[in-house]
Design an enzyme around this catalytic site. Structure first.
Site, short mmCIF file in Angstrom:
data_model
loop_
_atom_site.label_atom_id
_atom_site.label_comp_id
_atom_site.label_asym_id
_atom_site.label_seq_id
_atom_site.Cartn_x
_atom_site.Cartn_y
_atom_site.Cartn_z
N THR A 185 0.73 -1.17 -0.08
CA THR A 185 0.00 -0.03 -0.10
C THR A 185 0.91 1.08 0.05
OG1 THR A 185 -0.09 0.46 2.10
CG2 THR A 185 -1.63 -1.06 1.39
N GLU A 330 -4.88 -4.07 3.24
CA GLU A 330 -4.54 -4.94 4.24
C GLU A 330 -5.74 -5.81 4.77
OE1 GLU A 330 -4.27 -1.80 4.06
OE2 GLU A 330 -2.57 -0.95 5.45
N LYS A 441 -11.03 19.99 11.92
CA LYS A 441 -11.30 20.28 13.26
C LYS A 441 -11.89 21.67 13.29
CE LYS A 441 -9.95 16.25 16.00
NZ LYS A 441 -8.77 15.83 15.99
N TRP A 446 -15.72 18.12 14.56
CA TRP A 446 -15.17 17.53 13.18
C TRP A 446 -16.23 17.84 12.13
CZ3 TRP A 446 -13.18 11.90 14.28
CH2 TRP A 446 -12.23 11.96 15.45
P1 AMP Z 1 -6.33 0.86 -0.56
O1 AMP Z 1 -5.49 0.00 0.28
O2 AMP Z 1 -5.07 1.51 -1.47
O3 AMP Z 1 -7.39 0.26 -1.27
O4 AMP Z 1 -6.94 2.13 0.15
C1 AMP Z 1 -7.82 1.86 1.25
C2 AMP Z 1 -8.38 2.98 1.67
O5 AMP Z 1 -9.25 3.63 0.81
C3 AMP Z 1 -9.37 3.05 2.83
O6 AMP Z 1 -9.09 2.86 3.95
C4 AMP Z 1 -10.21 4.09 2.79
O7 AMP Z 1 -9.82 5.40 3.37
C5 AMP Z 1 -10.21 4.32 1.22
N1 AMP Z 1 -11.63 3.74 0.71
C6 AMP Z 1 -11.77 2.54 0.08
N2 AMP Z 1 -13.21 2.38 -0.32
C7 AMP Z 1 -13.77 3.56 0.15
C8 AMP Z 1 -14.86 3.82 0.02
N3 AMP Z 1 -16.01 3.23 -0.61
N4 AMP Z 1 -15.33 5.05 0.59
C9 AMP Z 1 -14.53 5.79 1.15
N5 AMP Z 1 -13.33 5.40 1.06
C10 AMP Z 1 -12.60 4.21 0.80
#
Ligand code: AMP
Length: 544
Positions: A185, A330, A441, A446
């Site tokens: 990631t 993850e 904030k 928030w």
């Molecule tokens: P990645 O590991 O690159 O897929 O990133 C994961 C992150 O993407 C998550 O922790 C969220 O912050 C964001 N994310 C994934 N799906 C969504 C969703 N449907 N809505 C908002 N954020 C999302």
């Protein structure tokens, strides 16, 4: 007392064995990087996967070795997923959208021995090869006719490698906790962190996403994963589709609205999955051409928050059922899905939409909790929000050889800290308010930057929006909206603020709007807010 059932290990190779045997003629269609459409089926894929595994052994790949791929969604990439993991090695999917320095870091950190690359990424590897001392060979995923003259040490051609190998391979019986895949990631700071999947986690994840409350594919479906095989395993679809016996359509490198639409139509795609940006492109194309998909029933959207305007357009204008999902690298990656539940039957549209814009409910196997700054659990009342933590059999228990990244990643009970801030309602529907780092904030309260962004993207003249907090003498921080106008549109600050006024509490309304031609993104397409915060640190807000 122990029960008396067999303890057969869960294995990735069993998925393709199953698909080849019971859904052998189900098609796998790929738009290739070379241009042509390639067609075969699970049975023929099964034979080629075994040929590839024999070739890997010939190249000296041993169990536990990391073998990398850097490729689009296509049949050869699919074959690599199975051959590498099936023989006990680790399939390390590299995201080509990462920056050069990050790719160098992850290839060296993973100690990749081989890299398989699509033609598109040969120049990238030629550029980086000198800095990748542990890579012994590069394999270009093409045939002899398309093999370029390349400046890479020990470069091989995929089809030459595979041809002549026996289509029968004696798969080892692996412990189900054997590492099967590796995906890094990329945060906005620090080095990328590796998530190391197992056969067990991958198969359990596939079971769960195939349930009707997850992605819910059947053998009557044809799935087009736009989500890349190089990022979060294309949501596990390369595993769950064979388990369900669903057909697969791989779009290759062409992810624009027109290319996706034509492939969906020609291959009678029934279900698809992708990030919001891709679907905005599809909606634009369909609107411009006054057309709608003829077989597509379900569209999954996730990876970042799906704006309400997008969900409404797809459902109301184009008759496609939209399911919003959330997950993380993850988490293999699926954590939640917005599949409607029985109790919602007969709900009025507005009430359903209020749920559809949330990220859905946990899929079977994933547990979620939200906690305050002290780590105390918050109520699931749809109002309290705090950091979201998860656990489950396909959630990471620690990053790959990275003790530093592990620090602070888990709470005292061993739950994984997602870094997302969310609410959970009494029925378990989860709504991401923000990334913990991006929450604004204001006067101790928030404000959700995502909520304002999504509302702003409902404005007809705005193509993309980002909201960040900028310093404020009285309120500490106030929201600033940074927007990219649509082509040929000239929105004004006041018009945008007027548009937002009835869509949020008064004190959430941005103090200012600036227009830019583009916004910075991370390598995985997420808004790069650290950069925006740097850029606008000294932005002077107009006096109220
Ligand atoms: P990645 O590991 O690159 O897929 O990133 C994961 C992150 O993407 C998550 O922790 C969220 O912050 C964001 N994310 C994934 N799906 C969504 C969703 N449907 N809505 C908002 N954020 C999302």
């Amino acid at each position: 007392m122990h029960g008396l059932m067999m303890d057969r290990p869960l294995s990735i190779i069993s998925l393709i064995d199953f698909a080849a045997q019971y859904h052998g003629e189900t098609p796998i269609v790929s738009r290739t990087v070379e241009g042509a459409i390639h067609r075969y089926d699970y049975r023929r894929a099964h034979g080629r996967i075994q040929q590839l595994a024999n070739a890997l052994v010939r190249l000296g790949v041993r169990p536990g070795d990391r073998v990398a791929t850097i490729a689009w969604n296509g049949y050869r990439h699919f074959e690599l997923y199975y051959a590498i993991s099936g023989m006990g090695a680790v399939c390390h999917t590299i995201n080509p959208r990462l920056f050069d320095a990050q790719i160098k870091y992850i290839v060296n950190h993973a100690s990749d021995r081989l890299i398989f690359a699509d033609l598109t990424f040969v120049p990238l590897l030629e550029r980086l090869a000198a800095a990748l001392p542990r890579v012994e060979r590069y394999v270009v995923m093409t045939d002899r006719a398309h093999m370029p003259a390349i400046a890479l040490p020990n470069a091989l051609c995929y089809e030459e490698l595979v041809e002549g190998e026996s289509p029968s391979f004696d798969w080892p019986e692996l412990d189900e906790r054997t590492a099967s895949g590796l995906c890094y990631t990329s945060g906005t700071t620090g080095n990328p962190k590796g998530t190391l999947y197992t056969h067990r986690s991958t198969v359990l994840h596939a079971f769960s996403v195939n349930l009707s409350g997850g992605i819910g594919m059947t053998c009557h479906d044809t799935m087009l994963p736009v989500v890349p095989l190089f990022h979060v395993n294309a949501w596990g679809i390369p595993y769950s589709a064979p388990m369900a016996g669903a057909g697969l359509v791989f779009p290759g490198a062409k992810l624009d609205g027109e290319s996706l639409f034509s492939l969906m139509e020609s291959e009678k795609v029934t279900i698809t999955a992708g990030v919001p940006t891709v679907w905005l492109g599809l909606v634009d194309y369909m609107r411009k051409h006054g057309t709608r998909p003829s077989s597509l029933k379900t569209l999954l959207v996730g990876g970042s928050a799906a704006p309400r305007a997008l969900i409404e357009a797809l459902e109301q204008e184009f008759g496609v059922n939209v399911c919003h999902a959330w997950g993380m690298t993850e988490m293999s990656p699926v954590g939640t899905s917005g599949r409607l539940t029985r109790g919602m039957a007969g709900w009025p549209r507005e009430r359903i939409m209020a749920r559809k814009i949330t990220q859905g409910h946990a899929v079977y196997g994933v547990e979620m909790k939200i906690v305050d700054a002290e780590g105390q659990r918050l109520p699931h009342d749809g109002k309290a929000y705090g950091e979201l933590l998860v656990r489950g059999p396909w959630v990471t228990s620690g990053y790959f050889e990275d003790a530093e990244a592990d620090r602070g990643a888990f709470d005292a009970e061993g739950w994984f800290r997602t870094g997302d801030v969310a609410t959970i309602d009494a029925d378990g529907w989860m709504h991401i308010v923000d990334r913990a780092k991006d929450v604004i904030k204001s006067g101790g309260e928030w404000i959700s930057s995502i909520a304002i962004e999504n509302a702003a993207m409902g404005h007809p003249d705005i193509a993309e929006a980002a909201v960040i907090g900028v310093p404020h003498p009285k309120w500490q921080e106030r929201p600033l909206l940074i927007a990219v106008p649509r082509k040929d549109a000239v929105p004004t600050r006041d018009a945008v603020l007027d548009f937002l006024r009835d869509k949020m509490s008064k004190w959430w309304l941005p103090d200012d709007v600036v227009f830019v031609s583009e916004l910075p993104h991370t390598a995985t397409g997420k808004l790069l807010k650290t950069k925006l915060r740097d850029q606008y640190r000294d932005h002077v807000l107009p006096k109220a």
